[in-house]
Design an enzyme around this catalytic site. Sequence first.
Site, mmCIF file in Angstrom:
data_model
loop_
_atom_site.group_PDB
_atom_site.id
_atom_site.type_symbol
_atom_site.label_atom_id
_atom_site.label_comp_id
_atom_site.label_asym_id
_atom_site.label_seq_id
_atom_site.Cartn_x
_atom_site.Cartn_y
_atom_site.Cartn_z
ATOM 1 N N GLU A 67 2.815 6.583 -47.826
ATOM 2 C CA GLU A 67 1.720 7.538 -47.731
ATOM 3 C C GLU A 67 1.739 8.525 -48.896
ATOM 4 O OE1 GLU A 67 3.818 6.815 -45.382
ATOM 5 O OE2 GLU A 67 2.706 6.075 -43.637
ATOM 6 N N PRO A 270 15.036 -3.537 -50.321
ATOM 7 C CA PRO A 270 14.791 -3.083 -48.949
ATOM 8 C C PRO A 270 13.931 -1.820 -48.931
ATOM 9 C CG PRO A 270 17.029 -2.538 -49.618
ATOM 10 C CD PRO A 270 16.458 -3.380 -50.725
ATOM 11 N N LEU A 311 16.032 3.633 -55.794
ATOM 12 C CA LEU A 311 14.684 4.177 -55.658
ATOM 13 C C LEU A 311 13.942 4.145 -56.991
ATOM 14 C CD1 LEU A 311 15.299 7.336 -53.447
ATOM 15 C CD2 LEU A 311 14.034 5.287 -52.800
ATOM 16 N N ASN A 337 2.093 -2.213 -49.100
ATOM 17 C CA ASN A 337 1.074 -2.132 -50.147
ATOM 18 C C ASN A 337 1.133 -3.324 -51.115
ATOM 19 O OD1 ASN A 337 -0.735 -1.331 -52.071
ATOM 20 N ND2 ASN A 337 0.445 0.444 -52.766
#
EC number: 2.4.99.12
Length: 762
Positions: A67, A270, A311, A337
């Site tokens: 989001e 992941p 990340l 997405n």
Amino acid sequence: MSLPGRALYALYRVLAAGIAPVAYRRDADKLTSQGVPGDRLPERRGMPSGDRPAGRVIWVHAVSVGEAMSILPLAQRLSRDATVVLTTATATSARMVAARAPDLVHRFAPLDTGRAVRRFLDHWRPDLLVLTESELWPRQITEAHDRAIPVALVGARLSDRSLRRWQKLRPLARHMLERIGLILAQDERTALGLRHLGARDDRLRVIGALKTAADPLPVDTARLDEMRGALAGRPVWVAASTHPGEEVIAAEAHRALLNDRPDLLLILVPRHPERGDAIAAELQDRGFWVTQRSTAALPDARCQVYLADTLGELGLWFSRAPVAFVGGSFTDMGGHNPVEPAQLGCHAVTGPHITNAADIYAALVDQGAATVIDDPAQLPAAIAPFLDGDRAGAAELQAPDLDAVADELRALAAHPPETAPPVVLAPNFKRRLSGVTATVVRLVPLQARQIAIRATAPALPDHVPQIPLWRLPLLPRRVRRVWHARRNVEMIGGLALRHLLRKRMALLFTSASQRRHTGLTKWLIARMDAVVATSDKTAAYLDRPATVIRHGIDTDAFTPAPDRAALRHRLGLPDGLLIGCFGRIRSSKGTDLFVDAMLAVLPAHPDATALIMGRATEKDRAFLQDLKARVEAAGLSGRILFPPEVPVHEIADHYAALDLYVAPQRWEGFGLTPLEAMACGVPVIATTVGAFDELVVDGETGALVPPGEASVIADAVRTALSDRDRLAQLGAAARAHVRAHFTLQSEADALIAIYRDLLRRA
């Protein structure tokens, strides 16, 4: 709100408050284990962290990485003229926001409890709340709405599971949706579901997915070159954003693919990198050679699965591989997405659970940029065709116009919700028409377009936004409001609300008086949080600092007549020169001075008529009858007229019918009548009382004369009537002067600035 809605919301509040300590401890432990500093943990309880900047603040809420990443481009557009506070709930999303949007203020979202949300709102005082995708939190929405903070839901998407859940709680869903001023849905399926739950059609439309408007994921070229060197031409595929169970599905598909391509490498990413060690152990138990990215190791020739438990590197992996399995689609997560791989020319393969992005997948499938499979056993066959071919070009997707969306949100921020409780109250504790009443009637509807203001009075016209007096004690105590008094009795009312009923009320008083105040008035004024004076002279009579805000006029309502002759005919007024004096008929208003001046002037101007319009109270009835008797004795009853008082909405026409207006007051606090006349293109002769010498420009918009002398007024009228062309020029200049310096909008804006300042003094 319906009774079931109230009951469910009350139950939600109790349950949320009950589980809040457990939820906070769980979140604090999780955030701490993920490296979040301890001083940021209280943000989840709404505790302030950093000062609120000056100017507009927009609160954008997104729960996690997906989001947050989808809303970033829109948030950055909003940040061009406001401070955007972006809240999320996870450490991963916090680090992503810090890396990709350092211009935004990131805070961890307050838990959806009364205390946490109120603390957050008290500190940041946002002008708008923007929720993203499926972030529907009853307390956030209700508390914002109760403070007249507009709420928007952007990129709205609800999975079938979410829709089913909300359908069971439909009254609570309606409670929230009624308080959201704008809903921009991702697809028609979501829009239909929200309509069924209670969203209004006039607040809801489909714009498409925010994800399609996002910039491509960043790619570190140095690391890309490093990976190319380590791989030495090996074929690669990616399994991205996987959830528990999907890592095994991807690994077993990889085992099947290794039969034909023994040098094939799977890059496994992941969804939650903190699971990296557990995933590595599970795959090693299944016989795979696993290398973890978090150890800074590169894949060597033995490596079969490169576990990218880091990340911010998805762009690197999608730009290297020709095909990727996108996770969250073999679990009931609704999918993730597919735009991110498609933008970088990586073919997306997904399982069947894709309600979060069904429309996007359909468009990508049509372009040959995505494949949807029904069963994990189909995954090797779906991946294999893309391993040996060239990488595809970037897919083309129809994206929402984020600049237009940002403008729409800015417009929403400028207008309070229609159904919101007031944050500003304008009392009018007098039934009969007066200057104060006229001010409230004209100002409040205009101000209500920009801030949640309501008048409260025993009797006001229906078009004025208002709240009944009996509802004042029922207003929530914790919400800060402004009480704008204009009389002593209204100041007393504000003090009673604050000190007896314990309402969180900031008190504002507007003074128009130009005389020494009584002891009671001084005592009351001293207890106000802010004071406004309507003129410099008024401010001089106050014993404390005051902001001078002069009254203004609605120059659309008070405007020159396009055809004055036709207007007079409609109103039943005579032709020729028409000289007016409007307002209360009493000695302090100088009505007798106007009559004496007209008795002196009219005999030499047979085409002129004087119009005295207003109301005499019971104690002034004898005064009025004496004036009429003097007019009759002079034989001018047909030329000095006393028509009855007209309703407020008709008074502008009577000004516009005039050629000249006279304000003969002996005493006045402020006095709107000269402005009303000038706004209608009528020059004004006024005495130097009240604020008249601050309103009328002598020799430019009319004339100023000393008070109390009828002969001086008569001389000024004679001079004005002697040159008709000059009279018309003065009228045009009067209109221009009011539009430049005394508009109702400028008065409304100045007062709203004070309201907002008082509301921000939490």
